[in-house]
Design a protein around this motif. Structure first.
Motif, PDB file in Angstrom:
ATOM      1  N   LEU A  86      35.589 -72.496 -78.694  1.00 28.05           N
ATOM      2  CA  LEU A  86      35.187 -71.102 -78.564  1.00 28.05           C
ATOM      3  C   LEU A  86      36.339 -70.183 -78.181  1.00 28.05           C
ATOM      4  CD1 LEU A  86      31.719 -71.448 -76.772  1.00 28.05           C
ATOM      5  CD2 LEU A  86      32.217 -71.309 -79.219  1.00 28.05           C
ATOM      6  N   ALA A  87      37.444 -70.757 -77.738  1.00 26.27           N
ATOM      7  CA  ALA A  87      38.636 -69.962 -77.404  1.00 26.27           C
ATOM      8  C   ALA A  87      39.875 -70.735 -77.845  1.00 26.27           C
ATOM      9  CB  ALA A  87      38.680 -69.657 -75.916  1.00 26.27           C
ATOM     10  N   PRO A  88      40.003 -70.990 -79.151  1.00 31.47           N
ATOM     11  CA  PRO A  88      41.094 -71.838 -79.641  1.00 31.47           C
ATOM     12  C   PRO A  88      42.489 -71.273 -79.435  1.00 31.47           C
ATOM     13  CG  PRO A  88      39.957 -70.767 -81.471  1.00 31.47           C
ATOM     14  CD  PRO A  88      39.144 -70.494 -80.238  1.00 31.47           C
ATOM     15  N   ALA A  89      42.595 -69.950 -79.331  1.00 33.76           N
ATOM     16  CA  ALA A  89      43.913 -69.338 -79.137  1.00 33.76           C
ATOM     17  C   ALA A  89      44.285 -69.249 -77.663  1.00 33.76           C
ATOM     18  CB  ALA A  89      43.941 -67.946 -79.758  1.00 33.76           C
ATOM     19  N   HIS A  90      43.334 -69.512 -76.774  1.00 34.60           N
ATOM     20  CA  HIS A  90      43.565 -69.314 -75.357  1.00 34.60           C
ATOM     21  C   HIS A  90      43.501 -70.603 -74.533  1.00 34.60           C
ATOM     22  CE1 HIS A  90      42.040 -65.421 -76.926  1.00 34.60           C
ATOM     23  NE2 HIS A  90      42.935 -64.909 -76.118  1.00 34.60           N
ATOM     24  N   ASN A  91      42.393 -71.338 -74.647  1.00 34.48           N
ATOM     25  CA  ASN A  91      42.200 -72.483 -73.764  1.00 34.48           C
ATOM     26  C   ASN A  91      43.245 -73.590 -73.910  1.00 34.48           C
ATOM     27  OD1 ASN A  91      39.971 -71.133 -72.774  1.00 34.48           O
ATOM     28  ND2 ASN A  91      38.631 -72.922 -72.836  1.00 34.48           N
ATOM     29  N   PRO A  92      43.557 -74.036 -75.145  1.00 34.57           N
ATOM     30  CA  PRO A  92      44.531 -75.136 -75.266  1.00 34.57           C
ATOM     31  C   PRO A  92      45.878 -74.858 -74.615  1.00 34.57           C
ATOM     32  CG  PRO A  92      43.307 -74.898 -77.307  1.00 34.57           C
ATOM     33  CD  PRO A  92      42.930 -73.723 -76.453  1.00 34.57           C
ATOM     34  N   PRO A  93      46.495 -73.659 -74.831  1.00 38.86           N
ATOM     35  CA  PRO A  93      47.788 -73.436 -74.164  1.00 38.86           C
ATOM     36  C   PRO A  93      47.670 -73.349 -72.651  1.00 38.86           C
ATOM     37  CG  PRO A  93      47.098 -71.470 -75.375  1.00 38.86           C
ATOM     38  CD  PRO A  93      46.211 -72.578 -75.806  1.00 38.86           C
ATOM     39  N   TYR A  94      46.551 -72.839 -72.147  1.00 36.04           N
ATOM     40  CA  TYR A  94      46.368 -72.777 -70.700  1.00 36.04           C
ATOM     41  C   TYR A  94      46.242 -74.171 -70.112  1.00 36.04           C
ATOM     42  CZ  TYR A  94      46.035 -67.786 -69.783  1.00 36.04           C
ATOM     43  OH  TYR A  94      46.348 -66.461 -69.614  1.00 36.04           O
ATOM     44  N   ILE A  95      45.462 -75.015 -70.770  1.00 34.92           N
ATOM     45  CA  ILE A  95      45.280 -76.388 -70.279  1.00 34.92           C
ATOM     46  C   ILE A  95      46.617 -77.124 -70.271  1.00 34.92           C
ATOM     47  CG2 ILE A  95      44.208 -78.619 -70.780  1.00 34.92           C
ATOM     48  CD1 ILE A  95      41.840 -76.996 -71.968  1.00 34.92           C
ATOM     49  N   ALA A  96      47.353 -77.022 -71.369  1.00 39.21           N
ATOM     50  CA  ALA A  96      48.654 -77.695 -71.469  1.00 39.21           C
ATOM     51  C   ALA A  96      49.616 -77.190 -70.397  1.00 39.21           C
ATOM     52  CB  ALA A  96      49.245 -77.484 -72.862  1.00 39.21           C
ATOM     53  N   ALA A  97      49.615 -75.873 -70.188  1.00 39.49           N
ATOM     54  CA  ALA A  97      50.530 -75.291 -69.202  1.00 39.49           C
ATOM     55  C   ALA A  97      50.150 -75.700 -67.784  1.00 39.49           C
ATOM     56  CB  ALA A  97      50.527 -73.775 -69.331  1.00 39.49           C
ATOM     57  N   MET A  98      48.865 -75.715 -67.501  1.00 36.26           N
ATOM     58  CA  MET A  98      48.419 -76.106 -66.155  1.00 36.26           C
ATOM     59  C   MET A  98      48.842 -77.533 -65.829  1.00 36.26           C
ATOM     60  SD  MET A  98      44.609 -74.398 -66.240  1.00 36.26           S
ATOM     61  CE  MET A  98      44.352 -72.635 -66.004  1.00 36.26           C
TER      62      MET A  98
END
Length: 398
Positions: free
Chosen positions: A118-130
């Motif tokens: 539902l947020a493909p442009a947002h969630n994956p990079p945030y998860i990886a960065a965290m």
């Protein structure tokens, strides 16, 4: 003193502000990196007061970008060590059932991952960065401040879609609302500068756009839906769309992946104009007679007016309308077009004030005959994220 680094991430970018959250609440530094995770060198910039440092380097991942900036902050004397940063606050987007400001742990990361679709442009990079930042700064707390939090006060009837109820209960398909940090900041700011305005329609217009109905400081409606792709037209995202049109495109030979890639990256202002996702380029082209560019502007304006009209009803009238975001603060022609001929609703813009308004400052642009106040206000999403991050630290006595 409590120093909070507020991170705003894209798939290949990292922007941040370092804030001192004392009674004065002030910015210590800001910075940005581009082209993260690419083979070519990425650019970086750090601003401390009036001093600006910049350079180019290959960033393997977001952790490398943050590590560079932490080193630069130490070298500039802004912090003595990484431990001076009490926490990293993330302007996180979609946590599904998780809302508000929460300490990042495995459960939070797993829940965010479930909502990647539902947020493909947002969630994956945030998860990886965290995850990566935990390796770089293991002793620094991480707090996710979800964009949906401010909209939990929206009445249930404005949250649900006309879908089978199990879609809502089991899969979380409903209207969430986003841009919570921006809308809540404007609500907070208006309470100080125009406290008599209890019914506000805030227009956050930029690369990503949303309109919010605010009553007594609380969100009661937001143009976003289940995802940040919906609502008002965006720079390259479609905004509202009849979902059954996807079936038609499949019959025309497009795969599901192609369809959703185009909807998320080639729609909106870019899709209609066929020229650019930047409203400034489109306005330039429209001024020379480019018909599709003019159509993109007109469609964007109508999209905004549609929601303003709906929220005028939802609020039972309004006391103020506010404009923020890149377009909202600087788009003088767009503001004029959105507010055109709204005298019947008590909204009368002053053309001279509108043209003179500096988008970097707070300005009132309503005419003396207007019953509704019209404000142009810079937003401060980072400050709201920092405040909520501090609240989590205090709650946990960290």
């Amino acid at each position: 003193m409590t120093k909070i680094l507020v991170a705003n991430l894209g798939s290949t970018s990292f922007k941040y502000k370092l804030l001192e959250m004392s009674d004065a609440e002030h910015e210590l530094a800001s910075g940005a990196c581009e082209r993260i995770g690419q083979s070519m060198p990425g650019t970086w910039q750090l601003k401390v007061g009036d001093e600006i440092k910049s350079g180019e380097v290959v960033f393997e991942d977001h952790a490398a970008a943050v590590e560079l900036h932490l080193s630069e902050l130490i070298e500039c004397g802004v912090i003595a060590s990484v431990s001076d940063v009490a926490a990293i606050g993330f302007k996180a987007v979609h946590g599904g059932p998780i809302s508000g400001a929460v300490r990042v742990d495995d459960e939070v990361l797993e829940t965010m991952a479930r909502f990647n679709v539902l947020a493909p442009a947002h969630n994956p990079p945030y998860i990886a960065a965290m995850k990566a930042l935990k390796r770089v700064a293991p002793d620094t707390e991480q707090v996710a401040v979800f964009e949906t939090a401010y909209h939990q006060t929206i009445p249930a009837a404005r949250q649900v879609y006309g879908v089978p109820h199990e879609w809502y209960e089991q899969y979380g398909i409903r209207r969430y609302g986003f841009h919570g940090a921006s809308h809540s900041y404007i609500a907070s700011r208006m309470n100080k500068i125009d406290p008599a305005a209890k019914r506000i329609i805030n227009c956050h217009l930029g690369g990503s756009c949303s309109i919010c109905a605010i009553k007594d400081g609380k969100s009661v409606a937001n143009s976003f839906g289940t995802t940040p792709q919906s609502g008002v037209l965006h720079n390259n995202r479609t905004g509202d769309l009849d979902v059954f049109s996807v079936l038609a495109m499949r019959k025309h030979g497009l795969s599901e992946e192609d369809i959703f890639s185009q909807l998320g990256k080639q729609g909106g202002l870019l899709g209609i104009s066929g020229l650019s996702a930047d409203i400034r380029d489109i306005e330039e082209a429209a001024a020379t007679g480019h018909e599709q560019a003019q159509l993109a502007i007109d469609a964007f304006v109508e999209s905004c007016r549609h929601y303003i009209g709906a929220y005028l009803v939802a609020l039972g009238g309004m006391d103020a309308i506010t404009f923020t975001g890149g377009i909202g603060q600087h788009g003088k022609q767009i503001r004029a077009a959105i507010l055109k001929d709204l005298g019947f609703a008590g909204i009368v813009m002053d053309d001279v004030k509108n043209k003179a308004a500096d988008g970097n400052d707070e300005n009132r642009i309503d005419h003396a005959d207007s019953a509704v106040r019209i404000w142009v206000l810079p937003t401060n999403e980072e400050l709201m994220v920092a405040r909520q991050t501090v609240a989590v630290l205090q709650k946990q006595n960290i």
